[in-house]
Design an enzyme around this catalytic site. Structure first.
Site, PDB file in Angstrom:
ATOM      1  N   ALA A  64      61.760 -42.494   9.056  1.00 14.69           N
ATOM      2  CA  ALA A  64      60.500 -42.876   9.684  1.00 14.69           C
ATOM      3  C   ALA A  64      60.679 -44.248  10.331  1.00 14.69           C
ATOM      4  O   ALA A  64      61.508 -45.048   9.883  1.00 14.69           O
ATOM      5  CB  ALA A  64      59.396 -42.922   8.639  1.00 14.69           C
ATOM      6  N   GLY A 107      63.261 -39.905   6.103  1.00 10.25           N
ATOM      7  CA  GLY A 107      62.600 -38.745   6.717  1.00 10.25           C
ATOM      8  C   GLY A 107      63.581 -37.829   7.447  1.00 10.25           C
ATOM      9  O   GLY A 107      63.308 -36.634   7.609  1.00 10.25           O
ATOM     10  N   GLU A 110      64.849 -35.627   4.877  1.00  7.79           N
ATOM     11  CA  GLU A 110      63.748 -34.750   4.457  1.00  7.79           C
ATOM     12  C   GLU A 110      63.465 -33.651   5.485  1.00  7.79           C
ATOM     13  O   GLU A 110      63.088 -32.534   5.114  1.00  7.79           O
ATOM     14  CB  GLU A 110      62.495 -35.596   4.177  1.00  7.79           C
ATOM     15  CG  GLU A 110      62.681 -36.456   2.926  1.00  7.79           C
ATOM     16  CD  GLU A 110      61.568 -37.456   2.735  1.00  7.79           C
ATOM     17  OE1 GLU A 110      61.372 -38.299   3.645  1.00  7.79           O
ATOM     18  OE2 GLU A 110      60.893 -37.395   1.696  1.00  7.79           O
ATOM     19  N   GLU A 130      64.454 -45.141   1.026  1.00  4.10           N
ATOM     20  CA  GLU A 130      63.090 -45.696   0.969  1.00  4.10           C
ATOM     21  C   GLU A 130      62.953 -46.748  -0.124  1.00  4.10           C
ATOM     22  O   GLU A 130      62.244 -47.737   0.024  1.00  4.10           O
ATOM     23  CB  GLU A 130      62.061 -44.575   0.742  1.00  4.10           C
ATOM     24  CG  GLU A 130      61.869 -43.638   1.928  1.00  4.10           C
ATOM     25  CD  GLU A 130      62.807 -42.441   1.920  1.00  4.10           C
ATOM     26  OE1 GLU A 130      63.814 -42.457   1.180  1.00  4.10           O
ATOM     27  OE2 GLU A 130      62.535 -41.488   2.672  1.00  4.10           O
TER      28      GLU A 130
HETATM   29  C1  HXC Z   1      62.919 -48.157  13.218  1.00  2.86           C
HETATM   30  C2  HXC Z   1      65.181 -48.090  13.503  1.00  2.86           C
HETATM   31  C3  HXC Z   1      65.340 -47.304  12.350  1.00  2.86           C
HETATM   32  C4  HXC Z   1      64.156 -46.955  11.616  1.00  2.86           C
HETATM   33  C5  HXC Z   1      67.281 -47.653  13.177  1.00  2.86           C
HETATM   34  N1  HXC Z   1      66.404 -48.262  13.991  1.00  2.86           N
HETATM   35  N2  HXC Z   1      66.655 -47.040  12.168  1.00  2.86           N
HETATM   36  N3  HXC Z   1      63.990 -48.507  13.924  1.00  2.86           N
HETATM   37  N4  HXC Z   1      62.981 -47.407  12.090  1.00  2.86           N
HETATM   38  N5  HXC Z   1      64.190 -46.167  10.534  1.00  2.86           N
HETATM   39  C6  HXC Z   1      66.698 -49.053  15.211  1.00  2.86           C
HETATM   40  C7  HXC Z   1      67.222 -50.435  14.880  1.00  2.86           C
HETATM   41  O1  HXC Z   1      66.156 -51.310  14.600  1.00  2.86           O
HETATM   42  C8  HXC Z   1      67.945 -50.788  16.150  1.00  2.86           C
HETATM   43  O2  HXC Z   1      66.998 -51.152  17.131  1.00  2.86           O
HETATM   44  C9  HXC Z   1      68.522 -49.458  16.593  1.00  2.86           C
HETATM   45  O3  HXC Z   1      67.751 -48.429  15.927  1.00  2.86           O
HETATM   46  C10 HXC Z   1      69.976 -49.274  16.151  1.00  2.86           C
HETATM   47  O4  HXC Z   1      70.037 -49.483  14.768  1.00  2.86           O
HETATM   48  P1  HXC Z   1      71.070 -50.515  14.080  1.00  2.86           P
HETATM   49  O5  HXC Z   1      70.519 -50.864  12.750  1.00  2.86           O
HETATM   50  O6  HXC Z   1      71.398 -51.636  14.999  1.00  2.86           O
HETATM   51  O7  HXC Z   1      72.360 -49.567  13.938  1.00  2.86           O
HETATM   52  P2  HXC Z   1      73.492 -49.604  12.833  1.00  2.86           P
HETATM   53  O8  HXC Z   1      73.918 -51.024  12.565  1.00  2.86           O
HETATM   54  O9  HXC Z   1      74.522 -48.606  13.277  1.00  2.86           O
HETATM   55  O10 HXC Z   1      72.806 -49.099  11.484  1.00  2.86           O
HETATM   56  C11 HXC Z   1      72.311 -47.784  11.417  1.00  2.86           C
HETATM   57  C12 HXC Z   1      71.427 -47.583  10.160  1.00  2.86           C
HETATM   58  C13 HXC Z   1      70.321 -48.660  10.122  1.00  2.86           C
HETATM   59  C14 HXC Z   1      72.310 -47.719   8.894  1.00  2.86           C
HETATM   60  C15 HXC Z   1      70.880 -46.162  10.219  1.00  2.86           C
HETATM   61  O11 HXC Z   1      69.682 -48.674  11.406  1.00  2.86           O
HETATM   62  C16 HXC Z   1      69.275 -48.420   9.082  1.00  2.86           C
HETATM   63  O12 HXC Z   1      69.511 -48.722   7.885  1.00  2.86           O
HETATM   64  N6  HXC Z   1      68.115 -47.885   9.446  1.00  2.86           N
HETATM   65  C17 HXC Z   1      67.020 -47.675   8.540  1.00  2.86           C
HETATM   66  C18 HXC Z   1      67.245 -46.481   7.659  1.00  2.86           C
HETATM   67  C19 HXC Z   1      66.111 -46.232   6.677  1.00  2.86           C
HETATM   68  O13 HXC Z   1      65.836 -47.108   5.828  1.00  2.86           O
HETATM   69  N7  HXC Z   1      65.401 -45.084   6.782  1.00  2.86           N
HETATM   70  C20 HXC Z   1      64.304 -44.738   5.912  1.00  2.86           C
HETATM   71  C21 HXC Z   1      62.992 -45.124   6.541  1.00  2.86           C
HETATM   72  S1  HXC Z   1      61.618 -44.755   5.487  1.00  2.86           S
HETATM   73  P3  HXC Z   1      67.167 -52.513  17.988  1.00  2.86           P
HETATM   74  O14 HXC Z   1      65.900 -52.542  18.805  1.00  2.86           O
HETATM   75  O15 HXC Z   1      67.320 -53.611  17.015  1.00  2.86           O
HETATM   76  O16 HXC Z   1      68.403 -52.258  18.807  1.00  2.86           O
HETATM   77  C22 HXC Z   1      61.345 -43.101   5.647  1.00  2.86           C
HETATM   78  C23 HXC Z   1      60.138 -42.542   4.930  1.00  2.86           C
HETATM   79  C24 HXC Z   1      59.841 -41.132   5.319  1.00  2.86           C
HETATM   80  O17 HXC Z   1      62.017 -42.392   6.311  1.00  2.86           O
HETATM   81  C25 HXC Z   1      58.506 -40.680   4.807  1.00  2.86           C
HETATM   82  C26 HXC Z   1      57.573 -40.280   5.915  1.00  2.86           C
HETATM   83  C27 HXC Z   1      56.273 -39.627   5.442  1.00  2.86           C
END
Ligand code: HXC
Length: 256
Positions: A64, A107, A110, A130
């Site tokens: 997400a 997500g 999921e 998360e």
């Molecule tokens: C918003 C995101 C994002 C996310 C990546 N980006 N994941 N933006 N939400 N979940 C964006 C980054 O901010 C960045 O934007 C660009 O994508 C590239 O990401 P980087 O981090 O620079 O890439 P990298 O170093 O290769 O790392 C990849 C990654 C990391 C390991 C996947 O991005 C990451 O940890 N993302 C978050 C993963 C996460 O925690 N997901 C769970 C979310 S909670 P900019 O603009 O800076 O270039 C969830 C709840 C679901 O999913 C429930 C719903 C009901």
């Protein structure tokens, strides 16, 4: 943010791709709205038999959109039901194959768990991070992992946020096959073609019956299966399938 492409040998496979590459296909509200609309369009269009859901080679979906969620208050997510149509995928009755390359986190994992079959590219990465950002899985992670694997694996994945490689995901039973990254989508379409050759009516019945295994006791599930099996005898496709076998020819499905 979503592309829909008609593909497959008989042009009856819907290839749905998440397409927000700059944010690693992070699931924002607009993307999920478009995904929901596209899934429902394909579900109600009888010219599509099977769905393949994918992302790009770097990301299926990195979860997400954390930047969008960061601003939300309890009232936004509860009272305004922010995530209300995020589970449309789990209500689709046509078979859905996930073709997961790259990051499938939170997500993203999921969404894969909601699909019927998961194929992974060699570079796929799954996980429920998360916990590391102060929340919990909200699209089924805490419920589907224990049903699809076991309590110990589900707890470890959800309590640590540790990532799973494609091989790990295959070992715990989430993924059925792994392919080289560049071949993944075409292998998923080959699988879709194989399923799409069968009667759509009977395919839907199989999906319904297998899914009931996750909702019922064994005895209730066996009862549902028996009734669905019997119901196939009310269809022309069941008659055609058995007649074609006896006549040593391929079946021609009428879809009724
Ligand atoms: C918003 C995101 C994002 C996310 C990546 N980006 N994941 N933006 N939400 N979940 C964006 C980054 O901010 C960045 O934007 C660009 O994508 C590239 O990401 P980087 O981090 O620079 O890439 P990298 O170093 O290769 O790392 C990849 C990654 C990391 C390991 C996947 O991005 C990451 O940890 N993302 C978050 C993963 C996460 O925690 N997901 C769970 C979310 S909670 P900019 O603009 O800076 O270039 C969830 C709840 C679901 O999913 C429930 C719903 C009901």
């Amino acid at each position: 943010m979503i592309t829909l492409t008609r593909t497959g040998a008989a042009e009856n496979v819907a290839l749905i791709a998440l397409n927000r590459p700059n944010a690693l296909n992070a699931l924002c509200r607009q993307l999920m709205q478009e995904l929901s609309e596209t899934l429902l369009k394909v579900e109600h269009d009888s010219s599509y038999n099977v769905i393949v859901l994918t992302g790009n080679e770097k990301a299926f979906a990195a979860g997400a959109d954390i930047k969008e969620m960061a601003k939300l208050e309890f009232a936004d997510v509860f009272q305004n039901d922010f995530f209300n149509n995020w589970d449309t995928l789990s209500h689709i009755t046509k078979p859905v194959i996930a073709a997961v390359n790259g990051f499938a986190l939170g997500g993203g994992t999921e969404l894969a768990l909601m699909c019927d079959i998961v194929y992974a590219g060699e570079n796929a990465v799954f996980g429920q991070p998360e916990i590391n950002i102060g929340t919990i899985p909200g699209l089924g992670g805490t419920q589907r992992w224990p049903r699809f694997t076991n309590k110990s694996i589900a707890m470890e994945i959800c309590l640590t946020g540790d990532r799973l490689t494609a091989q790990n995901a295959k070992e715990v039973g989430l993924v059925s096959k792994i392919f080289p990254t560049q071949q993944l989508v075409s292998e998923a379409v080959i699988l879709a073609d194989k399923i799409a050759k069968n009667s759509p009516l009977i395919v839907k019945t199989v999906k319904n019956s297998v899914n009931s295994a996750y909702e019922t006791s064994l005895n209730q599930g066996l009862q549902i299966e028996k009734q669905l099996f019997q119901s196939t005898f009310a269809t022309n496709d069941r008659k055609e399938g058995m007649t074609a076998f006896a006549e040593k020819r391929g079946p021609k499905w009428a879809g009724n």
